[in-house]
Every structure is written in structure tokens, then in C-alpha cells.
Design an enzyme around this catalytic site. Sequence first.
Site, PDB file in Angstrom:
ATOM      1  N   LYS A  53     -98.607  90.350 -29.847  1.00 40.20           N
ATOM      2  CA  LYS A  53     -97.615  91.302 -29.332  1.00 40.20           C
ATOM      3  C   LYS A  53     -96.530  90.564 -28.545  1.00 40.20           C
ATOM      4  O   LYS A  53     -95.335  90.836 -28.686  1.00 40.20           O
ATOM      5  CB  LYS A  53     -98.294  92.365 -28.460  1.00 40.20           C
ATOM      6  N   GLN A  97    -104.334  96.375 -22.721  1.00 40.80           N
ATOM      7  CA  GLN A  97    -105.121  96.082 -23.928  1.00 40.80           C
ATOM      8  C   GLN A  97    -106.545  96.620 -23.793  1.00 40.80           C
ATOM      9  O   GLN A  97    -107.215  96.364 -22.794  1.00 40.80           O
ATOM     10  CB  GLN A  97    -105.129  94.559 -24.158  1.00 40.80           C
ATOM     11  N   ASP A 120     -97.671 102.725 -25.813  1.00 41.54           N
ATOM     12  CA  ASP A 120     -98.810 102.880 -26.719  1.00 41.54           C
ATOM     13  C   ASP A 120     -99.016 104.355 -27.073  1.00 41.54           C
ATOM     14  O   ASP A 120     -99.784 104.680 -27.980  1.00 41.54           O
ATOM     15  CB  ASP A 120    -100.110 102.363 -26.053  1.00 41.54           C
TER      16      ASP A 120
END
Length: 294
Positions: A53, A97, A120
Site C-alpha cells: 500500500k 491493518q 477503508d
Amino acid sequence: MAILIDGKKTSEQIKSEIASRVAEIKASGGKIPHLAAVLVGEDGASQTYVGAKVKACEQVGFQSTLVRLDADITEDALLHEVQRINDDADIDGLIVQLPLPKHISVEKVTAKIKPEKDVDGFTPANVGRMALNWPTYVSATPYGILELLKRYEIETSGKHCVVIGRSHIVGSPMSILMARNDYPGNCTVTITHSRTKDLAEIAKSADILIVALGRPEFVTAEMVKEGAVVIDVGIHRVADESKKSGFRLIGDVKFDEVASKASAITPVPGGVGPMTIASLLYNTLLAAERKIYP
Ligand code: NAP
């Protein structure tokens, strides 16, 4: 033979569109999008995902910050860190994460993320907005699938879409998105799970079959209608001595036999997988440009 829905090529295209937009922002003296990623602990797969990412941010010209925290950090300290990033005006997007260590509540941490920075799309506020079909950050995998359907001009209106799997990150949001009054959408949706009876029959009635159950090569040709569009979200490593790495990737769909029946299909690898990072970058650009929360 089915049309191959190429997620690798499409994701590169999206990244290059984002890079062009960043170049325009830079040229006009605007603020460069900035993504912060929080990584707790040393989990190998998580490190790889976060690394990819961060690298993708560099590729499109974003700024990125990787916040590494010890696996034994307390829940309070992590919540404090999330709050610090929420309050940092320079950071547009924030991801934590997953998975997190067992002593930390994913729900508490997710709920702490400011919806404006939740690129997200995992916070209750943004999931709710998605369900209402309001502007929102659609989470990466569902957004990637929508974008593939759109860019390959797959007709969805009035079609029967069967989703296999009801997880919060894939199956459940896909079922909502495919049923909404929009494009892609306007499908008649059936969502299935491990308690579903006659799954093979239901799958066979699908015009669009979205498979996300996490069972290698579960969907066989007998479960697929001639001419169906098949989206394979699953991803599994299987040992393969002919490969340098010692393994190869396969999906939840038996690709060769299903491809000979489908009208369009995503391969594994190179289908849905590569789209997820492009989706995250896209959401970060939306955040930086205040497109969702003006
Ligand atoms: P998950 O959280 O494990 O959910 C699996 C879902 O499938 C559950 O709803 C489960 O039903 C259902 N299921 C399991 N066995 C079934 C069966 N025999 N028949 C019908 N339904 C069954 O998985 P996930 O996170 O959604 O991920 C699914 C797959 O996609 C995995 O292979 C994962 O690695 C992959 N994935 C790929 C990407 C990508 O970027 N390509 C992103 C996310 C996930 P219950 O609810 O009843 O247990």
C-alpha cells in the site's frame, strides 16, 4: 471462451488516472493526498500488504506515513494513536491493518477512526452510508468489483446476482451494492452462506455469480449457468514445485472448466486482487479532495 476481466490491467489504468490527477494538484499548488497506515505487530502477511500500500502511494505521487506499533501495545494506547492521526490536519486517509492482536477490540478501533478519514470504508458511519447509497468510501474489495463490472460494461440491471459468502468485508456489502438502484446494481440479489440449502442450484440460476467463501475451487462448471458472469474473490496458495516460489495462487472457482461456460470471468491471480490497492488509493484521493465529506 469467456472474456477475461483483467484486474491487473484495470488497476494499472486506475493508478495512472490517479497519478495524473495528483500531477494536476501539484501543478496548481494544491495539497498532495496523504495516507497514514497503522501496523500493529510483526505479522508477515500484514507487513507485505501494508508495504504494498505504501509503495502504491509512492507510485501515484501520494504522501504516506507508516506507523509501526509493537504487538503488545495496549488498546488505550492504540486508540490514542488513532485519535492523534484523526486530529492531524495533514493526513487525509487512515487505515489500520487487520488483523489486530487478540487483546485489542477491532470494533473499538474501527469506531474510533474519523469517518472523513476512513478510506477503508469500515466504520459504521460509512457502511451505513453505503447501505443508503449515499456518497461514501466503499471498501476496497467491493469497490474493485464494481469498478471491474463498470469498466467491462457488464449489464447488471434486472439480472439475478448470487453472492456466495456474507462476510462484512466482501459478501455482505456486495449484496447491498448489487441490489441498489444504481449502476452497477439493480440486480435481484440472493446472498448465500454456509447454512444455505441447495447452493449449487441457486448458483446455477445466477446471471452474475460473485464467489467469496474462501474454499479453493469450490465452484465447478455444474454450478454455473451458460453465459454467466463470474467474479472470483477467493485467493489461496497451493504447493507447486514447478514454480520458483514453490506455490501458485488459485481462487474459489475452478477456473478452466467455469471459463468455458461463463461469458466473462475474473482470473486468480490478476482479477479482483490487484483492484483492492487501486480502490484504496481512489478513496484516499476522494478524501483529500473532500468529495465525500465536503
Ligand atoms: P470469510 O470472512 O471467511 O467469510 C466466508 C463466507 O463464506 C462466510 O459467510 C461463510 O458462511 C461462507 N461460506 C463458507 N463455507 C461455505 C460453504 N461451504 N457454502 C456456502 N458458504 C460458505 O471470508 P472473506 O473474508 O469474505 O474472504 C473470502 C475469500 O476471499 C477468501 O479466500 C479470502 O482470502 C478472499 N479475499 C480476497 C480479497 C482480494 O482482494 N482478492 C479480499 C478479501 C478476501 P457463514 O457466514 O455461515 O460462516
